[in-house]
Design a protein around this motif. Structure first.
Motif, PDB file in Angstrom:
ATOM      1  N   ALA A 225       0.846  -1.202   0.000  1.00 24.56           N
ATOM      2  CA  ALA A 225       0.000   0.000   0.000  1.00 24.56           C
ATOM      3  C   ALA A 225       0.876   1.244   0.000  1.00 24.56           C
ATOM      4  O   ALA A 225       2.003   1.235   0.527  1.00 24.56           O
ATOM      5  N   THR A 226       0.348   2.304  -0.594  1.00 28.28           N
ATOM      6  CA  THR A 226       1.045   3.588  -0.644  1.00 28.28           C
ATOM      7  C   THR A 226       0.057   4.711  -0.380  1.00 28.28           C
ATOM      8  O   THR A 226      -1.135   4.588  -0.678  1.00 28.28           O
ATOM      9  N   TRP A 227       0.580   5.805   0.171  1.00 26.12           N
ATOM     10  CA  TRP A 227      -0.211   7.018   0.390  1.00 26.12           C
ATOM     11  C   TRP A 227       0.663   8.206  -0.003  1.00 26.12           C
ATOM     12  O   TRP A 227       1.840   8.273   0.365  1.00 26.12           O
ATOM     13  N   ALA A 228       0.118   9.138  -0.748  1.00 27.81           N
ATOM     14  CA  ALA A 228       0.873  10.313  -1.172  1.00 27.81           C
ATOM     15  C   ALA A 228       0.072  11.573  -0.866  1.00 27.81           C
ATOM     16  O   ALA A 228      -1.153  11.598  -1.035  1.00 27.81           O
ATOM     17  N   PHE A 229       0.775  12.618  -0.425  1.00 25.98           N
ATOM     18  CA  PHE A 229       0.168  13.891  -0.047  1.00 25.98           C
ATOM     19  C   PHE A 229       0.751  14.976  -0.937  1.00 25.98           C
ATOM     20  O   PHE A 229       1.976  15.136  -1.014  1.00 25.98           O
ATOM     21  N   ALA A 230      -0.115  15.726  -1.613  1.00 20.80           N
ATOM     22  CA  ALA A 230       0.335  16.771  -2.532  1.00 20.80           C
ATOM     23  C   ALA A 230      -0.743  17.848  -2.598  1.00 20.80           C
ATOM     24  O   ALA A 230      -1.895  17.627  -2.195  1.00 20.80           O
ATOM     25  N   PRO A 231      -0.421  19.018  -3.119  1.00 17.09           N
ATOM     26  CA  PRO A 231      -1.450  20.060  -3.244  1.00 17.09           C
ATOM     27  C   PRO A 231      -2.602  19.673  -4.149  1.00 17.09           C
ATOM     28  O   PRO A 231      -3.743  20.074  -3.912  1.00 17.09           O
ATOM     29  N   GLU A 232      -2.327  18.897  -5.214  1.00 19.35           N
ATOM     30  CA  GLU A 232      -3.364  18.495  -6.155  1.00 19.35           C
ATOM     31  C   GLU A 232      -3.481  16.978  -6.194  1.00 19.35           C
ATOM     32  O   GLU A 232      -2.500  16.246  -6.008  1.00 19.35           O
ATOM     33  N   ALA A 233      -4.697  16.499  -6.480  1.00 20.96           N
ATOM     34  CA  ALA A 233      -4.954  15.066  -6.418  1.00 20.96           C
ATOM     35  C   ALA A 233      -4.279  14.300  -7.556  1.00 20.96           C
ATOM     36  O   ALA A 233      -3.881  13.148  -7.363  1.00 20.96           O
ATOM     37  N   MET A 234      -4.145  14.882  -8.751  1.00 17.76           N
ATOM     38  CA  MET A 234      -3.499  14.142  -9.822  1.00 17.76           C
ATOM     39  C   MET A 234      -2.061  13.806  -9.462  1.00 17.76           C
ATOM     40  O   MET A 234      -1.590  12.689  -9.698  1.00 17.76           O
ATOM     41  N   ALA A 235      -1.347  14.748  -8.874  1.00 21.06           N
ATOM     42  CA  ALA A 235       0.028  14.484  -8.467  1.00 21.06           C
ATOM     43  C   ALA A 235       0.066  13.426  -7.369  1.00 21.06           C
ATOM     44  O   ALA A 235       0.901  12.509  -7.402  1.00 21.06           O
ATOM     45  N   ALA A 236      -0.835  13.529  -6.395  1.00 23.61           N
ATOM     46  CA  ALA A 236      -0.867  12.544  -5.313  1.00 23.61           C
ATOM     47  C   ALA A 236      -1.197  11.156  -5.858  1.00 23.61           C
ATOM     48  O   ALA A 236      -0.591  10.151  -5.452  1.00 23.61           O
ATOM     49  N   SER A 263       5.246  -2.287   3.040  1.00 26.84           N
ATOM     50  CA  SER A 263       5.655  -3.445   2.257  1.00 26.84           C
ATOM     51  C   SER A 263       4.736  -4.633   2.545  1.00 26.84           C
ATOM     52  O   SER A 263       3.968  -4.645   3.510  1.00 26.84           O
ATOM     53  N   THR A 264       4.836  -5.651   1.712  1.00 29.69           N
ATOM     54  CA  THR A 264       4.008  -6.837   1.895  1.00 29.69           C
ATOM     55  C   THR A 264       4.405  -7.632   3.132  1.00 29.69           C
ATOM     56  O   THR A 264       3.622  -8.475   3.592  1.00 29.69           O
ATOM     57  N   ASP A 265       5.582  -7.373   3.698  1.00 34.86           N
ATOM     58  CA  ASP A 265       5.954  -8.035   4.956  1.00 34.86           C
ATOM     59  C   ASP A 265       5.773  -7.119   6.167  1.00 34.86           C
ATOM     60  O   ASP A 265       6.261  -7.415   7.262  1.00 34.86           O
ATOM     61  N   GLY A 266       5.072  -5.997   5.976  1.00 32.27           N
ATOM     62  CA  GLY A 266       4.670  -5.165   7.104  1.00 32.27           C
ATOM     63  C   GLY A 266       5.588  -4.020   7.459  1.00 32.27           C
ATOM     64  O   GLY A 266       5.308  -3.273   8.402  1.00 32.27           O
ATOM     65  N   ARG A 267       6.672  -3.817   6.726  1.00 33.43           N
ATOM     66  CA  ARG A 267       7.553  -2.679   7.002  1.00 33.43           C
ATOM     67  C   ARG A 267       6.909  -1.397   6.490  1.00 33.43           C
ATOM     68  O   ARG A 267       6.235  -1.391   5.467  1.00 33.43           O
ATOM     69  N   VAL A 268       7.133  -0.303   7.205  1.00 29.59           N
ATOM     70  CA  VAL A 268       6.575   0.992   6.814  1.00 29.59           C
ATOM     71  C   VAL A 268       7.705   1.985   6.589  1.00 29.59           C
ATOM     72  O   VAL A 268       8.621   2.098   7.416  1.00 29.59           O
ATOM     73  N   GLU A 269       7.674   2.685   5.456  1.00 36.00           N
ATOM     74  CA  GLU A 269       8.604   3.764   5.152  1.00 36.00           C
ATOM     75  C   GLU A 269       7.825   5.051   4.999  1.00 36.00           C
ATOM     76  O   GLU A 269       6.650   5.028   4.630  1.00 36.00           O
ATOM     77  N   ARG A 270       8.487   6.170   5.256  1.00 34.02           N
ATOM     78  CA  ARG A 270       7.842   7.471   5.107  1.00 34.02           C
ATOM     79  C   ARG A 270       8.853   8.492   4.640  1.00 34.02           C
ATOM     80  O   ARG A 270      10.069   8.323   4.828  1.00 34.02           O
ATOM     81  N   SER A 271       8.370   9.553   4.019  1.00 37.67           N
ATOM     82  CA  SER A 271       9.245  10.644   3.606  1.00 37.67           C
ATOM     83  C   SER A 271       9.638  11.475   4.825  1.00 37.67           C
ATOM     84  O   SER A 271       8.937  11.471   5.850  1.00 37.67           O
ATOM     85  N   PRO A 272      10.744  12.203   4.745  1.00 42.59           N
ATOM     86  CA  PRO A 272      11.208  12.958   5.917  1.00 42.59           C
ATOM     87  C   PRO A 272      10.200  13.963   6.461  1.00 42.59           C
ATOM     88  O   PRO A 272      10.116  14.169   7.672  1.00 42.59           O
ATOM     89  N   ASP A 277       0.565  10.890  11.331  1.00 44.27           N
ATOM     90  CA  ASP A 277       0.890  10.315  12.638  1.00 44.27           C
ATOM     91  C   ASP A 277       0.707   8.807  12.490  1.00 44.27           C
ATOM     92  O   ASP A 277      -0.413   8.325  12.383  1.00 44.27           O
ATOM     93  N   LEU A 278       1.820   8.052  12.453  1.00 45.42           N
ATOM     94  CA  LEU A 278       1.775   6.615  12.204  1.00 45.42           C
ATOM     95  C   LEU A 278       1.742   5.835  13.502  1.00 45.42           C
ATOM     96  O   LEU A 278       2.428   6.180  14.467  1.00 45.42           O
ATOM     97  N   PHE A 279       0.970   4.741  13.506  1.00 45.78           N
ATOM     98  CA  PHE A 279       0.865   3.881  14.668  1.00 45.78           C
ATOM     99  C   PHE A 279       1.873   2.731  14.524  1.00 45.78           C
ATOM    100  O   PHE A 279       1.521   1.621  14.136  1.00 45.78           O
ATOM    101  N   LEU A 280       3.121   3.024  14.815  1.00 43.70           N
ATOM    102  CA  LEU A 280       4.177   2.049  14.608  1.00 43.70           C
ATOM    103  C   LEU A 280       4.561   1.413  15.936  1.00 43.70           C
ATOM    104  O   LEU A 280       4.572   2.055  16.982  1.00 43.70           O
ATOM    105  N   ALA A 281       4.894   0.121  15.833  1.00 42.47           N
ATOM    106  CA  ALA A 281       5.338  -0.583  17.047  1.00 42.47           C
ATOM    107  C   ALA A 281       6.660  -0.011  17.524  1.00 42.47           C
ATOM    108  O   ALA A 281       7.554   0.285  16.715  1.00 42.47           O
ATOM    109  N   ARG A 282       6.782   0.152  18.823  1.00 44.34           N
ATOM    110  CA  ARG A 282       8.026   0.668  19.384  1.00 44.34           C
ATOM    111  C   ARG A 282       9.029  -0.471  19.563  1.00 44.34           C
ATOM    112  O   ARG A 282       8.652  -1.573  19.952  1.00 44.34           O
ATOM    113  N   PRO A 283      10.325  -0.200  19.322  1.00 44.01           N
ATOM    114  CA  PRO A 283      11.328  -1.255  19.492  1.00 44.01           C
ATOM    115  C   PRO A 283      11.491  -1.607  20.969  1.00 44.01           C
ATOM    116  O   PRO A 283      11.172  -0.853  21.842  1.00 44.01           O
TER     117      PRO A 283
END
Length: 283
Positions: A225-236, A263-272, A277-283
């Motif tokens: 899955a992916t999510w993108a944030f931009a001023p206009e929807a076509m770019a997102a 990712s398909t194995d559950g890893r989450v990446e984000r832009s800087p 606000d992501l609900f990520l497991a704490r190490p």
């Protein structure tokens, strides 16, 4: 705030705002115009005519969308390609919704040699089946928002999860791709767009879904899955597709957009600068 719900272009829409009957009619007219030009599921569409006979499709969306596709294709090494229609059809996602998969078919790598376009038209030198699903719904969300430019106050346009909001912030959950009852995070969307893509949407068989690598005609396997944030929807929308491939994050940075991907194995990446606000497991 009033909510208008309806179905169009194969998805459910919700528009929040103080719309009158004239606004609703204008929105319906714009959606019908776009669908009649760009849908590969309609026998009477411009895209269907290009697939059968080549020639020219006149549309005020041609330049904006195909210019964006050229950038998407370059950034992803050809993985995103507007001539992926035959690849989708080969796997069963065809105009008749047969959902009967055959052997994968790669899209024409040299698509810019087949298509020629200007701001208001696209010409195919040979019969070719366009599919603008990588960014078309976002383009239409932007067009609908423009139609509603004189609506007073806050407006939210939601086309099956592709959102554009004007005015007050809207709190949006980022749906977990493997459990729609859960979210992996939330974001406050204000005067901008959020578009998402996931392998659990438009899926019709084991490992079969609508996000294909055009170079192979095979559905992607690494990202869920992916999510993108931009001023206009076509770019997102475009970036939500590009983020399934190498080069997607770099394109987002060059466009000044933020993103999240899982990712398909559950890893989450984000832009800087990602605002979610992501609900990520704490190490």
């Amino acid at each position: 705030m009033a909510i208008w719900r309806f179905d169009a272009i194969g998805t459910s829409w919700e528009i929040e705002g103080e719309l009158d009957d004239g606004h609703r009619e204008a929105v319906s007219t714009e959606i019908e115009r776009f669908d009649r030009e760009w849908s590969r599921f309609r026998a009477d569409s411009g895209v269907t005519r290009l697939a059968a006979d080549a020639g020219r499709l006149s549309s005020t969306d041609a330049g904006a969308m195909l210019d964006a596709y050229r950038e998407l294709s370059s950034a992803t090494g050809g993985a995103v390609n507007p001539l992926v229609g035959d690849s989708l059809s080969a796997l069963g996602y065809d105009a008749a919704y047969s959902l009967a998969p055959g052997e994968p078919v790669a899209a024409p790598a040299a698509w810019t040699g087949i298509l020629d376009w200007s701001a208001t038209q696209v010409t195919a030198s040979v019969p070719a089946l366009l599919d603008v699903g990588a960014l078309g719904k976002g383009r239409l969300v932007d067009l609908v928002m423009a139609v509603l430019g004189d609506v007073p106050g806050d407006v939210v346009v939601d086309a099956g999860g592709d959102l554009r909001a004007r005015g007050a912030a809207v709190r949006v959950g980022l749906e977990h791709p493997y459990d729609p009852s859960k979210a992996i995070g939330v974001v406050a969307l204000q005067n901008g767009a959020l578009c998402a893509s996931a392998v659990n949407r438009r899926a019709w068989g084991e490992g079969l879904h609508h996000v294909l690598d055009a170079r192979t005609g095979v559905p992607v396997r690494t990202w869920a899955a992916t999510w993108a944030f931009a001023p206009e929807a076509m770019a997102a929308d475009a970036l939500a597709t590009a983020l399934f491939f190498d080069g997607g994050p770099q394109l987002a940075a060059s466009w000044g957009a933020e993103w999240v991907r899982m990712s398909t194995d559950g890893r989450v990446e984000r832009s800087p600068g990602c605002p979610a606000d992501l609900f990520l497991a704490r190490p």
